[in-house]
Design a protein around this motif. Structure first.
Motif, PDB file in Angstrom:
ATOM      1  N   ILE A 128       0.836  -1.205   0.000  1.00 24.67           N
ATOM      2  CA  ILE A 128       0.000   0.000   0.000  1.00 24.67           C
ATOM      3  C   ILE A 128       0.872   1.257   0.000  1.00 24.67           C
ATOM      4  O   ILE A 128       0.648   2.186  -0.784  1.00 24.67           O
ATOM      5  CB  ILE A 128      -0.970  -0.005   1.198  1.00 24.67           C
ATOM      6  CG1 ILE A 128      -2.009  -1.119   1.018  1.00 24.67           C
ATOM      7  CG2 ILE A 128      -1.638   1.357   1.378  1.00 24.67           C
ATOM      8  CD1 ILE A 128      -2.861  -1.372   2.248  1.00 24.67           C
ATOM      9  N   TYR A 129       1.878   1.293   0.885  1.00 23.62           N
ATOM     10  CA  TYR A 129       2.745   2.475   0.956  1.00 23.62           C
ATOM     11  C   TYR A 129       3.550   2.656  -0.334  1.00 23.62           C
ATOM     12  O   TYR A 129       3.733   3.771  -0.803  1.00 23.62           O
ATOM     13  CB  TYR A 129       3.686   2.398   2.157  1.00 23.62           C
ATOM     14  CG  TYR A 129       2.968   2.553   3.483  1.00 23.62           C
ATOM     15  CD1 TYR A 129       2.025   3.558   3.677  1.00 23.62           C
ATOM     16  CD2 TYR A 129       3.234   1.699   4.540  1.00 23.62           C
ATOM     17  CE1 TYR A 129       1.371   3.690   4.892  1.00 23.62           C
ATOM     18  CE2 TYR A 129       2.584   1.834   5.752  1.00 23.62           C
ATOM     19  CZ  TYR A 129       1.653   2.838   5.931  1.00 23.62           C
ATOM     20  OH  TYR A 129       1.006   2.975   7.127  1.00 23.62           O
ATOM     21  N   GLU A 130       4.022   1.562  -0.905  1.00 20.78           N
ATOM     22  CA  GLU A 130       4.766   1.668  -2.169  1.00 20.78           C
ATOM     23  C   GLU A 130       3.857   2.172  -3.292  1.00 20.78           C
ATOM     24  O   GLU A 130       4.258   3.001  -4.096  1.00 20.78           O
ATOM     25  CB  GLU A 130       5.386   0.315  -2.535  1.00 20.78           C
ATOM     26  CG  GLU A 130       6.547  -0.060  -1.637  1.00 20.78           C
ATOM     27  CD  GLU A 130       6.985  -1.510  -1.794  1.00 20.78           C
ATOM     28  OE1 GLU A 130       6.354  -2.262  -2.571  1.00 20.78           O
ATOM     29  OE2 GLU A 130       7.958  -1.896  -1.123  1.00 20.78           O
ATOM     30  N   GLY A 131       2.618   1.694  -3.322  1.00 18.67           N
ATOM     31  CA  GLY A 131       1.668   2.164  -4.321  1.00 18.67           C
ATOM     32  C   GLY A 131       1.334   3.641  -4.133  1.00 18.67           C
ATOM     33  O   GLY A 131       1.242   4.410  -5.094  1.00 18.67           O
ATOM     34  N   SER A 132       1.180   4.059  -2.882  1.00 19.08           N
ATOM     35  CA  SER A 132       0.910   5.467  -2.597  1.00 19.08           C
ATOM     36  C   SER A 132       2.100   6.342  -2.969  1.00 19.08           C
ATOM     37  O   SER A 132       1.930   7.448  -3.478  1.00 19.08           O
ATOM     38  CB  SER A 132       0.571   5.655  -1.118  1.00 19.08           C
ATOM     39  OG  SER A 132      -0.667   5.056  -0.830  1.00 19.08           O
ATOM     40  N   THR A 133       3.300   5.837  -2.726  1.00 17.02           N
ATOM     41  CA  THR A 133       4.503   6.589  -3.101  1.00 17.02           C
ATOM     42  C   THR A 133       4.560   6.754  -4.612  1.00 17.02           C
ATOM     43  O   THR A 133       4.865   7.836  -5.121  1.00 17.02           O
ATOM     44  CB  THR A 133       5.768   5.872  -2.583  1.00 17.02           C
ATOM     45  OG1 THR A 133       5.686   5.771  -1.157  1.00 17.02           O
ATOM     46  CG2 THR A 133       7.027   6.621  -2.965  1.00 17.02           C
ATOM     47  N   ARG A 134       4.248   5.693  -5.339  1.00  9.16           N
ATOM     48  CA  ARG A 134       4.219   5.799  -6.805  1.00  9.16           C
ATOM     49  C   ARG A 134       3.164   6.803  -7.264  1.00  9.16           C
ATOM     50  O   ARG A 134       3.393   7.602  -8.179  1.00  9.16           O
ATOM     51  CB  ARG A 134       3.973   4.420  -7.439  1.00  9.16           C
ATOM     52  CG  ARG A 134       5.166   3.479  -7.320  1.00  9.16           C
ATOM     53  CD  ARG A 134       4.963   2.229  -8.165  1.00  9.16           C
ATOM     54  NE  ARG A 134       3.803   1.441  -7.765  1.00  9.16           N
ATOM     55  CZ  ARG A 134       3.821   0.463  -6.869  1.00  9.16           C
ATOM     56  NH1 ARG A 134       4.951   0.140  -6.274  1.00  9.16           N
ATOM     57  NH2 ARG A 134       2.721  -0.212  -6.576  1.00  9.16           N
TER      58      ARG A 134
ATOM     59  N   LEU B  93       2.046   9.407  -5.591  1.00 14.23           N
ATOM     60  CA  LEU B  93       2.548  10.757  -5.297  1.00 14.23           C
ATOM     61  C   LEU B  93       3.594  11.192  -6.312  1.00 14.23           C
ATOM     62  O   LEU B  93       3.616  12.353  -6.735  1.00 14.23           O
ATOM     63  CB  LEU B  93       3.126  10.819  -3.880  1.00 14.23           C
ATOM     64  CG  LEU B  93       2.103  10.875  -2.762  1.00 14.23           C
ATOM     65  CD1 LEU B  93       2.797  10.739  -1.406  1.00 14.23           C
ATOM     66  CD2 LEU B  93       1.308  12.170  -2.818  1.00 14.23           C
ATOM     67  N   LYS B  94       4.452  10.258  -6.729  1.00 14.08           N
ATOM     68  CA  LYS B  94       5.460  10.603  -7.734  1.00 14.08           C
ATOM     69  C   LYS B  94       4.791  10.966  -9.061  1.00 14.08           C
ATOM     70  O   LYS B  94       5.198  11.912  -9.732  1.00 14.08           O
ATOM     71  CB  LYS B  94       6.433   9.438  -7.934  1.00 14.08           C
ATOM     72  CG  LYS B  94       7.409   9.282  -6.788  1.00 14.08           C
ATOM     73  CD  LYS B  94       8.358   8.131  -7.032  1.00 14.08           C
ATOM     74  CE  LYS B  94       9.333   7.970  -5.878  1.00 14.08           C
ATOM     75  NZ  LYS B  94      10.282   6.892  -6.119  1.00 14.08           N
ATOM     76  N   LEU B  95       3.746  10.214  -9.437  1.00 12.82           N
ATOM     77  CA  LEU B  95       3.021  10.534 -10.669  1.00 12.82           C
ATOM     78  C   LEU B  95       2.315  11.883 -10.560  1.00 12.82           C
ATOM     79  O   LEU B  95       2.312  12.678 -11.507  1.00 12.82           O
ATOM     80  CB  LEU B  95       1.996   9.440 -10.981  1.00 12.82           C
ATOM     81  CG  LEU B  95       2.554   8.167 -11.599  1.00 12.82           C
ATOM     82  CD1 LEU B  95       1.457   7.105 -11.689  1.00 12.82           C
ATOM     83  CD2 LEU B  95       3.124   8.450 -12.969  1.00 12.82           C
ATOM     84  N   THR B  96       1.734  12.154  -9.400  1.00  7.69           N
ATOM     85  CA  THR B  96       1.086  13.453  -9.194  1.00  7.69           C
ATOM     86  C   THR B  96       2.108  14.578  -9.280  1.00  7.69           C
ATOM     87  O   THR B  96       1.858  15.608  -9.904  1.00  7.69           O
ATOM     88  CB  THR B  96       0.370  13.483  -7.832  1.00  7.69           C
ATOM     89  OG1 THR B  96      -0.569  12.411  -7.782  1.00  7.69           O
ATOM     90  CG2 THR B  96      -0.350  14.792  -7.605  1.00  7.69           C
ATOM     91  N   GLY B  97       3.271  14.380  -8.683  1.00  9.21           N
ATOM     92  CA  GLY B  97       4.336  15.377  -8.767  1.00  9.21           C
ATOM     93  C   GLY B  97       4.791  15.600 -10.193  1.00  9.21           C
ATOM     94  O   GLY B  97       5.016  16.741 -10.622  1.00  9.21           O
ATOM     95  N   ALA B  98       4.892  14.521 -10.968  1.00 11.44           N
ATOM     96  CA  ALA B  98       5.286  14.658 -12.369  1.00 11.44           C
ATOM     97  C   ALA B  98       4.228  15.425 -13.152  1.00 11.44           C
ATOM     98  O   ALA B  98       4.545  16.255 -14.008  1.00 11.44           O
ATOM     99  CB  ALA B  98       5.509  13.274 -12.987  1.00 11.44           C
ATOM    100  N   ALA B  99       2.954  15.184 -12.841  1.00 15.45           N
ATOM    101  CA  ALA B  99       1.878  15.918 -13.510  1.00 15.45           C
ATOM    102  C   ALA B  99       1.944  17.406 -13.160  1.00 15.45           C
ATOM    103  O   ALA B  99       1.761  18.267 -14.023  1.00 15.45           O
ATOM    104  CB  ALA B  99       0.522  15.337 -13.113  1.00 15.45           C
ATOM    105  N   LEU B 100       2.229  17.714 -11.901  1.00 16.65           N
ATOM    106  CA  LEU B 100       2.372  19.118 -11.495  1.00 16.65           C
ATOM    107  C   LEU B 100       3.578  19.755 -12.173  1.00 16.65           C
ATOM    108  O   LEU B 100       3.519  20.917 -12.591  1.00 16.65           O
ATOM    109  CB  LEU B 100       2.474  19.229  -9.978  1.00 16.65           C
ATOM    110  CG  LEU B 100       1.197  18.859  -9.206  1.00 16.65           C
ATOM    111  CD1 LEU B 100       1.480  18.801  -7.707  1.00 16.65           C
ATOM    112  CD2 LEU B 100       0.077  19.830  -9.508  1.00 16.65           C
TER     113      LEU B 100
END
Length: 124
Positions: free
Chosen positions: A97-103, A105-112
């Motif tokens: 779950i934490y690894e999926g959430s980290t991924r 967040l990384k995708l959201t950061g890339a979108a931003l």
């Protein structure tokens, strides 16, 4: 023979000279600037609706609860049975779950980041 590293000392000396030069320099006090010299002259609302405003006093509320006193170990060879524990399946499930959430967040950061670049390019 050992090489003497003066990089830090040299950098500090340059920084001090620059700081003194900006304060004592006659050209800096007489220069005319198109922008106001004080930050309070023009108030810019930098808030974006929908984005969370993070201030230092909000950070503790964003952190997961943690009680370090529950992890007190007085004898490392005989740990207390009262230490918080998790089964291997809880660990595996939680880590997934934490690894999926980290991924995510990384995708959201890339979108931003992409959005920032889009605004930078579209201004030109």
């Amino acid at each position: 023979m050992a090489k003497i590293d003066t990089t830090k000392a040299a950098a500090q000396a340059v920084a001090e000279k620059l700081a003194r030069g900006k304060v004592n320099s006659p050209s800096s006090t007489n220069s005319v600037s198109a922008t106001p010299t004080t930050s309070t002259a023009i108030l810019i609302d930098s808030r974006i609706p929908g984005l969370l405003t993070v201030t230092p006093d909000l950070i503790p509320g964003m952190m997961p609860p943690f009680q370090p006193n529950q992890y007190h170990i007085s004898d490392p060879l005989n740990p207390p049975e009262t230490l918080p524990q998790a089964t291997q399946s809880q660990l595996d499930k939680g880590m997934k779950i934490y690894e999926g959430s980290t991924r995510a967040l990384k995708l959201t950061g890339a979108a931003l980041d992409l959005t920032r670049e889009k605004f930078t390019v579209s201004v030109w």
